[in-house]
Design a protein around this motif. Structure first.
Motif, PDB file in Angstrom:
ATOM      1  N   ASN A  85      -1.490   5.284  17.615  1.00 58.54           N
ATOM      2  CA  ASN A  85      -2.652   4.509  18.352  1.00 58.54           C
ATOM      3  C   ASN A  85      -3.467   3.926  17.263  1.00 58.54           C
ATOM      4  O   ASN A  85      -4.120   4.547  16.589  1.00 58.54           O
ATOM      5  N   ALA A  86      -3.695   2.461  17.243  1.00 57.88           N
ATOM      6  CA  ALA A  86      -4.489   1.754  16.347  1.00 57.88           C
ATOM      7  C   ALA A  86      -5.160   0.637  17.148  1.00 57.88           C
ATOM      8  O   ALA A  86      -4.677  -0.117  17.843  1.00 57.88           O
ATOM      9  N   ASP A  87      -6.381   0.249  16.634  1.00 59.06           N
ATOM     10  CA  ASP A  87      -7.019  -0.973  17.128  1.00 59.06           C
ATOM     11  C   ASP A  87      -6.862  -2.032  16.481  1.00 59.06           C
ATOM     12  O   ASP A  87      -5.750  -2.855  16.658  1.00 59.06           O
ATOM     13  N   LYS A  88      -7.492  -2.369  15.270  1.00 57.09           N
ATOM     14  CA  LYS A  88      -7.323  -3.392  14.404  1.00 57.09           C
ATOM     15  C   LYS A  88      -6.038  -3.194  13.652  1.00 57.09           C
ATOM     16  O   LYS A  88      -5.665  -4.053  12.885  1.00 57.09           O
ATOM     17  N   GLY A  89      -5.689  -2.011  13.397  1.00 57.98           N
ATOM     18  CA  GLY A  89      -4.825  -1.452  12.540  1.00 57.98           C
ATOM     19  C   GLY A  89      -5.627  -0.777  11.226  1.00 57.98           C
ATOM     20  O   GLY A  89      -6.818  -1.134  11.209  1.00 57.98           O
ATOM     21  N   PHE A  90      -4.837  -0.382   9.946  1.00 56.13           N
ATOM     22  CA  PHE A  90      -5.435   0.033   8.921  1.00 56.13           C
ATOM     23  C   PHE A  90      -4.442   0.220   7.782  1.00 56.13           C
ATOM     24  O   PHE A  90      -3.183   0.137   8.105  1.00 56.13           O
ATOM     25  N   PHE A  91      -4.912   0.218   6.624  1.00 60.19           N
ATOM     26  CA  PHE A  91      -4.146   0.459   5.386  1.00 60.19           C
ATOM     27  C   PHE A  91      -3.672   1.762   5.365  1.00 60.19           C
ATOM     28  O   PHE A  91      -4.590   2.579   5.263  1.00 60.19           O
ATOM     29  N   ALA A  92      -2.764   2.135   5.072  1.00 60.96           N
ATOM     30  CA  ALA A  92      -2.117   3.445   5.163  1.00 60.96           C
ATOM     31  C   ALA A  92      -1.298   3.735   3.698  1.00 60.96           C
ATOM     32  O   ALA A  92      -0.770   2.835   3.104  1.00 60.96           O
ATOM     33  N   TYR A  97      -6.906 -13.066 -10.601  1.00 63.33           N
ATOM     34  CA  TYR A  97      -6.388 -12.059  -9.735  1.00 63.33           C
ATOM     35  C   TYR A  97      -7.791 -11.456  -8.958  1.00 63.33           C
ATOM     36  O   TYR A  97      -7.762 -11.404  -7.767  1.00 63.33           O
ATOM     37  N   ALA A  98      -8.902 -11.427  -9.573  1.00 66.78           N
ATOM     38  CA  ALA A  98     -10.106 -10.814  -8.959  1.00 66.78           C
ATOM     39  C   ALA A  98     -10.355 -11.996  -7.795  1.00 66.78           C
ATOM     40  O   ALA A  98     -10.860 -11.671  -6.711  1.00 66.78           O
ATOM     41  N   GLU A  99     -10.399 -13.291  -8.234  1.00 67.26           N
ATOM     42  CA  GLU A  99     -10.667 -14.390  -7.342  1.00 67.26           C
ATOM     43  C   GLU A  99      -9.584 -14.489  -6.131  1.00 67.26           C
ATOM     44  O   GLU A  99     -10.204 -14.612  -5.103  1.00 67.26           O
ATOM     45  N   GLY A 100      -8.434 -14.108  -6.309  1.00 68.95           N
ATOM     46  CA  GLY A 100      -7.471 -13.971  -5.289  1.00 68.95           C
ATOM     47  C   GLY A 100      -7.872 -12.827  -4.359  1.00 68.95           C
ATOM     48  O   GLY A 100      -7.708 -13.128  -3.214  1.00 68.95           O
ATOM     49  N   LEU A 101      -8.189 -11.752  -4.997  1.00 67.15           N
ATOM     50  CA  LEU A 101      -8.755 -10.795  -3.939  1.00 67.15           C
ATOM     51  C   LEU A 101      -9.757 -10.876  -2.967  1.00 67.15           C
ATOM     52  O   LEU A 101      -9.855 -10.574  -1.771  1.00 67.15           O
ATOM     53  N   PHE A 102     -10.995 -11.717  -3.675  1.00 66.02           N
ATOM     54  CA  PHE A 102     -12.123 -12.169  -3.067  1.00 66.02           C
ATOM     55  C   PHE A 102     -11.616 -13.127  -1.880  1.00 66.02           C
ATOM     56  O   PHE A 102     -12.142 -12.799  -0.629  1.00 66.02           O
ATOM     57  N   LYS A 103     -10.902 -14.109  -2.239  1.00 66.46           N
ATOM     58  CA  LYS A 103     -10.439 -14.992  -0.967  1.00 66.46           C
ATOM     59  C   LYS A 103      -9.608 -14.361  -0.016  1.00 66.46           C
ATOM     60  O   LYS A 103      -9.761 -14.768   1.194  1.00 66.46           O
ATOM     61  N   PHE A 104      -8.736 -13.307  -0.430  1.00 67.58           N
ATOM     62  CA  PHE A 104      -7.803 -12.698   0.503  1.00 67.58           C
ATOM     63  C   PHE A 104      -8.752 -11.952   1.265  1.00 67.58           C
ATOM     64  O   PHE A 104      -8.619 -11.916   2.754  1.00 67.58           O
ATOM     65  N   TYR A 105     -10.047 -11.334   0.962  1.00 70.43           N
ATOM     66  CA  TYR A 105     -10.901 -10.702   1.783  1.00 70.43           C
ATOM     67  C   TYR A 105     -11.653 -11.476   2.941  1.00 70.43           C
ATOM     68  O   TYR A 105     -11.607 -11.239   4.035  1.00 70.43           O
ATOM     69  N   GLN A 106     -11.978 -12.944   2.213  1.00 64.38           N
ATOM     70  CA  GLN A 106     -12.568 -13.511   3.112  1.00 64.38           C
ATOM     71  C   GLN A 106     -11.972 -13.955   4.293  1.00 64.38           C
ATOM     72  O   GLN A 106     -12.446 -14.634   5.269  1.00 64.38           O
ATOM     73  N   GLY A 107     -10.724 -14.250   4.036  1.00 67.76           N
ATOM     74  CA  GLY A 107      -9.842 -15.026   5.019  1.00 67.76           C
ATOM     75  C   GLY A 107      -9.365 -13.895   6.098  1.00 67.76           C
ATOM     76  O   GLY A 107      -8.565 -14.217   7.146  1.00 67.76           O
ATOM     77  N   ASN A 108      -9.573 -12.716   5.735  1.00 72.74           N
ATOM     78  CA  ASN A 108      -9.113 -11.657   6.665  1.00 72.74           C
ATOM     79  C   ASN A 108      -9.966 -10.421   6.897  1.00 72.74           C
ATOM     80  O   ASN A 108      -9.791  -9.293   7.358  1.00 72.74           O
ATOM     81  N   LYS A 109     -11.252 -10.907   6.913  1.00 75.04           N
ATOM     82  CA  LYS A 109     -12.435  -9.960   7.287  1.00 75.04           C
ATOM     83  C   LYS A 109     -12.407  -8.945   8.639  1.00 75.04           C
ATOM     84  O   LYS A 109     -12.550  -7.922   8.475  1.00 75.04           O
ATOM     85  N   ASP A 110     -11.682  -9.634   9.455  1.00 78.98           N
ATOM     86  CA  ASP A 110     -11.616  -8.954  10.784  1.00 78.98           C
ATOM     87  C   ASP A 110     -10.370  -8.605  11.287  1.00 78.98           C
ATOM     88  O   ASP A 110     -10.034  -7.918  12.241  1.00 78.98           O
ATOM     89  N   ASN A 111      -9.619  -7.966  10.208  1.00 77.54           N
ATOM     90  CA  ASN A 111      -8.118  -7.386  10.391  1.00 77.54           C
ATOM     91  C   ASN A 111      -8.123  -6.131   9.281  1.00 77.54           C
ATOM     92  O   ASN A 111      -9.030  -6.170   8.512  1.00 77.54           O
ATOM     93  N   ALA A 112      -6.963  -5.370   9.331  1.00 78.23           N
ATOM     94  CA  ALA A 112      -6.753  -4.373   8.533  1.00 78.23           C
ATOM     95  C   ALA A 112      -6.755  -4.806   6.778  1.00 78.23           C
ATOM     96  O   ALA A 112      -6.969  -3.929   5.952  1.00 78.23           O
ATOM     97  N   ILE A 113      -6.496  -6.321   6.531  1.00 81.76           N
ATOM     98  CA  ILE A 113      -6.395  -6.391   5.265  1.00 81.76           C
ATOM     99  C   ILE A 113      -7.783  -6.510   4.548  1.00 81.76           C
ATOM    100  O   ILE A 113      -7.728  -6.318   3.375  1.00 81.76           O
ATOM    101  N   GLY A 114      -8.744  -7.020   5.497  1.00 81.90           N
ATOM    102  CA  GLY A 114     -10.052  -7.184   4.878  1.00 81.90           C
ATOM    103  C   GLY A 114     -10.526  -6.041   4.095  1.00 81.90           C
ATOM    104  O   GLY A 114     -10.961  -6.098   3.040  1.00 81.90           O
ATOM    105  N   PRO A 115     -10.547  -4.919   4.653  1.00 77.65           N
ATOM    106  CA  PRO A 115     -11.298  -3.431   4.035  1.00 77.65           C
ATOM    107  C   PRO A 115     -10.551  -3.159   2.683  1.00 77.65           C
ATOM    108  O   PRO A 115     -11.071  -3.049   1.665  1.00 77.65           O
ATOM    109  N   TRP A 116      -9.147  -3.353   2.842  1.00 77.12           N
ATOM    110  CA  TRP A 116      -8.479  -3.173   1.747  1.00 77.12           C
ATOM    111  C   TRP A 116      -8.601  -4.110   0.472  1.00 77.12           C
ATOM    112  O   TRP A 116      -9.076  -3.544  -0.752  1.00 77.12           O
ATOM    113  N   ALA A 117      -8.759  -5.443   0.606  1.00 77.38           N
ATOM    114  CA  ALA A 117      -8.887  -6.454  -0.233  1.00 77.38           C
ATOM    115  C   ALA A 117     -10.515  -6.334  -0.807  1.00 77.38           C
ATOM    116  O   ALA A 117     -10.616  -6.649  -1.928  1.00 77.38           O
TER     117      ALA A 117
END
Length: 332
Positions: free
Chosen positions: A63-70, A130-150
């Motif tokens: 079971n997972a809620d928002k999901g997680f990076f594994a 690349y660093a800019e890409g990571l930051f923007k990827f985080y900003q666009g996915n704060k509330d799903n499993a991508i956000g914490p990873w980015a």
């Protein structure tokens, strides 16, 4: 009749709210059959589930809620992907993970690969993009499993102060402050300050398989320039750097020493890689996976190479390839 209809509707609602996931992993051949595969949490490193590979495949259900990076660990290899509610298909042969968030990760990775392969960019420009890409990827996915990873990878990709990190956490979801990788980034920021270029080396000691203790000071600060390579057998860039170090050693001989420090790795895998790659310089290997050396030096990614002067002063850190070779010539 109304009661039956209500119960049926309730069951449908429960089904629609299900956070269950099923990860199906397929392997290219039967070489992994009989191996135990481990599904681990990327942030904590905790093992969540294990399964035996049979008929070139294995499955994990939970079971997972928002999901997680594994991470999937099997046969000494590791594969990163996102676990999210629903079906996730991980194809080891193709190196692909299929699900909505994994598809999003793949598209972003393709964009970042294009930046890395852009020959019109300098290395510094490529890193900045690349660093800019990571930051923007985080900003666009704060509330799903991508956000914490980015977010965590952004912290680890650049050298931030602890104050910088605290400022960014104020703009992030509250739960980000509890991530172990955020705590690790803050510790790295503190340690980077005390192991910066110009500082004397920080010693550490590691128990060896024969019961003896191995110290960094056994090799560094002994009157000779020493190049210390923090690496792991599973790390592709680490393995790619070793032939370059061997070439430097062949060229300059006894003018400097090389020391390896095997980190984040299984000791047996390290020894196997040393034999495969014909590493002849000494390597500090623990009795279990080593984290202390990288924690002490604020090392967030490997390979990480530090050049120590004859008296143990840090002359450079983090250089590889031609940049490292040029710095070594300057030092020598």
């Amino acid at each position: 009749m109304k009661k039956i209809a209500f119960l049926f509707t309730a069951l449908l609602l429960l089904a629609s709210c299900s956070k269950g996931y099923k990860v199906t992993v397929t392997f290219p051949d039967d070489s992994a059959n009989g191996e135990t595969a481990f599904l681990t949490n990327y942030d904590t490193g905790d093992t969540l589930l294990s399964a035996t590979v049979e008929n070139n495949a294995c499955t994990f259900e939970g079971n997972a809620d928002k999901g997680f990076f594994a991470r999937l660990l099997v046969g000494g290899n590791r594969y990163g992907f996102i676990v999210e509610p629903g079906d996730v298909k991980l194809n080891i042969a193709e190196g692909t993970a299929i699900s909505p968030l994994n598809d999003k990760m793949a598209a972003w990775s393709k964009e970042m690969q294009a930046i890395a392969e852009d020959s019109t960019l300098t290395e510094a420009e490529s890193d900045a993009r690349y660093a800019e890409g990571l930051f923007k990827f985080y900003q666009g996915n704060k509330d799903n499993a991508i956000g914490p990873w980015a977010f965590c990878n952004y912290l680890m990709y650049k050298d931030f102060t602890e104050a910088d990190i605290d400022a960014m956490l104020k703009e992030a979801p509250a739960e980000y402050a509890q991530l172990k990788r955020v705590a690790k980034a803050k510790n790295a920021a503190r340690q980077l300050a005390v192991t910066a270029v110009g500082q004397k080396f920080t010693d550490f000691e590691v128990p060896a398989a024969d019961g003896s203790m191995q110290k960094l000071s056994d090799y560094v600060g002994k009157g000779k320039v020493t190049l210390v390579d923090f690496w792991a057998s599973w790390c592709g860039p680490c393995r790619a750097e070793i032939p370059k170090l061997q070439a430097l050693k062949a060229k300059y001989g006894d003018k400097f020493d090389v020391l390896g420090v095997a980190v984040w790795d299984n000791p047996d895998d390290t020894r196997k890689a040393m034999e495969q790659m014909e590493i002849t310089w000494p390597v500090i290997i623990g009795t279990e996976q080593l984290n202390q050396p990288t924690d002490l030096y604020g090392i967030k990614g490997i390979p990480h190479i530090i050049i120590f002067g004859p008296d143990g002063t840090i002359l450079s850190r983090g250089l590889t390839g031609d940049d490292l070779a040029n710095k070594l010539v300057e030092v020598l």
